[in-house]
Design an enzyme around this catalytic site. Structure first.
Site, PDB file in Angstrom:
ATOM      1  N   THR A   1      57.052 139.389  50.618  1.00  9.34           N
ATOM      2  CA  THR A   1      56.649 138.248  51.450  1.00  9.34           C
ATOM      3  C   THR A   1      57.788 137.233  51.559  1.00  9.34           C
ATOM      4  O   THR A   1      58.779 137.325  50.829  1.00  9.34           O
ATOM      5  CB  THR A   1      55.404 137.545  50.867  1.00  9.34           C
ATOM      6  OG1 THR A   1      55.787 136.896  49.643  1.00  9.34           O
ATOM      7  CG2 THR A   1      54.281 138.530  50.583  1.00  9.34           C
ATOM      8  N   CYS A   2      57.600 136.252  52.428  1.00 10.40           N
ATOM      9  CA  CYS A   2      58.658 135.252  52.653  1.00 10.40           C
ATOM     10  C   CYS A   2      58.531 134.070  51.714  1.00 10.40           C
ATOM     11  O   CYS A   2      59.063 132.998  51.971  1.00 10.40           O
ATOM     12  CB  CYS A   2      58.634 134.795  54.100  1.00 10.40           C
ATOM     13  SG  CYS A   2      58.911 136.168  55.214  1.00 10.40           S
ATOM     14  N   ASP A   3      57.804 134.239  50.617  1.00 17.33           N
ATOM     15  CA  ASP A   3      57.581 133.166  49.657  1.00 17.33           C
ATOM     16  C   ASP A   3      58.469 133.412  48.440  1.00 17.33           C
ATOM     17  O   ASP A   3      58.460 134.515  47.882  1.00 17.33           O
ATOM     18  CB  ASP A   3      56.099 133.203  49.262  1.00 17.33           C
ATOM     19  CG  ASP A   3      55.713 132.056  48.364  1.00 17.33           C
ATOM     20  OD1 ASP A   3      56.607 131.491  47.700  1.00 17.33           O
ATOM     21  OD2 ASP A   3      54.520 131.734  48.326  1.00 17.33           O
TER      22      ASP A   3
END
Ligand SMILES: *Cc1c(COP(=O)(O)O)cnc(C)c1O
Length: 375
Positions: free
Chosen positions: A321-323
């Protein structure tokens, strides 16, 4: 989540034949049966399964088929699941704080055992049929688990004495239950809890019907396989020693029963100087790695299914994910010949994994495949 019943002999064979680009849980029913048998033959009492560890319908069905006849449920949805997948099994409703609607649902589902840790919650159960088992949940300040459950639930010994007396006064069948904390590798906390449970029952002047020694049994997470039989023996000896008239014993393992049922197969999306990127992470099957020490049972497999044997160096591992939180909390030793398109197999991932998968950023494990053995 759909389950693909195709039988492949090993995880490696299945990966080589299917080259999945998404993360996959590999389900090993034969291994699950073996662990269930270890509990059923080794534990000196009734073995129940704590459904929350892995509430997949095929888990409930396989455990029921293996001989597990009682299930620890915490919500109306878990009751419905067990009713559907394990007809005739006993339901133990051991979530000690319940709304009025949940009490009604438990009654409707025919739960035979209920736990309490607070007087006001016991009063909410006053409408249950006389004779129903009510187990007072005891807590002690003991160490030994990966994390402690006593900060949320449990009555102190003094409170437990009052609760037991009230359980009897209301005409219910009195028992005691406790949970030493999850992934508890030492038998010692069980010994301490059992002695204290006997002291509480004596002070209350109550003869216990049953003593539920909880979950908390350790899964195999690092080099050494935990010695479950040593824990069972401690429990048996402590109960014989602490009570003049030992109550029937019950346990409610989640993690230790479920862990061996699944291997998580993840694919390497990119190998870069600073980090390795996988197609699954802490918002998916590796959710628990944030809260409990990571386990060592990880093996690297090439895209053609062969072992990767390069020297291991400790690498930062990110999920998809982009986290930036989506990162394994510790460095993972990985072979230097690992490249994009290879796989990492995480064994012993059957507990607190599948139930915690999110769909964040469009990722998350959606596929389960049945495998004959773990390779
Ligand atoms: C979570 C839970 C269990 C199972 O615990 P494990 O550590 O997974 O064995 C058992 N009983 C109760 C009441 C629980 O909340």
């Amino acid at each position: 989540m759909r389950i693909d019943p195709t039988l492949s002999p090993t995880p490696e064979a299945w990966l080589a034949a299917n080259a999945p680009d998404e993360p996959v849980f590999l389900f090993h029913p034969a291994r699950l049966m073996e662990v269930a048998r270890e509990f059923l033959t080794g534990f000196p009492g009734l073995v129940t399964y704590a459904v929350k560890a892995n509430p997949a319908p095929e888990m409930i069905r396989a455990l029921h088929a293996a001989g597990i006849r009682a299930f620890d449920v915490a919500s109306p949805a878990e009751m419905a699941l067990v009713r559907a997948e394990a007809p005739g099994a006993a339901l133990h409703y051991h979530n000690p704080v319940r709304s009025a609607a949940e009490v009604a649902a438990g009654l409707e589902a025919g739960c035979v055992s209920w736990s309490v840790d607070r007087m006001a919650e016991l009063e909410k159960l006053a409408g249950l049929p006389r004779g129903t088992e009510i187990a007072v949940r005891l807590k002690l300040p003991v160490a030994g688990a990966a994390y402690d459950f006593g900060t949320k639930f449990g009555a102190t010994p003094e409170q437990a004495v009052q609760l037991l007396r009230r359980v009897e006064a209301l005409g219910f069948t009195a028992s005691i239950t406790f949970h030493p904390g999850t992934q508890c590798t030492s038998p010692a906390p069980w010994g301490r809890y059992i002695n204290e449970a006997a002291a509480v029952a004596r002070s209350a002047g109550v003869t216990l019907h049953r003593l539920n020694v909880g979950g908390g049994f350790p899964a195999h997470r690092d080099a050494d396989r935990p010695d479950l039989q040593a824990i069972f023996d401690t429990i048996c000896e402590a109960a014989q020693g602490a009570f003049d008239n030992p109550p029937h014993l019950v346990c409610e393992p989640g993690r230790a029963l479920a862990a061996e049922a699944l291997t998580l197969a993840t694919r390497v999306k990119g190998v870069h100087e600073e980090a390795v990127f996988l197609n699954d992470g802490v918002y998916g099957g590796l959710a628990e790695w944030r809260d409990i020490a990571p386990m060592d049972r990880v093996r690297a497999v090439s895209r053609s299914g062969g072992p990767l044997q390069g020297e291991r160096t400790r690498r930062v591992v990110f999920g998809p994910t982009c986290d930036s939180i989506d990162r394994l909390p510790e460095l993972l030793p990985l072979p230097c010949d690992l490249t994009e398109g290879d796989y990492l197999l995480f064994e012993g991932m059957g507990a607190y994994s599948r139930a915690l998968v999110t769909g964040f950023n469009g990722y998350g494990v959606r596929r389960v495949v049945e495998i004959e053995n773990q390779g």
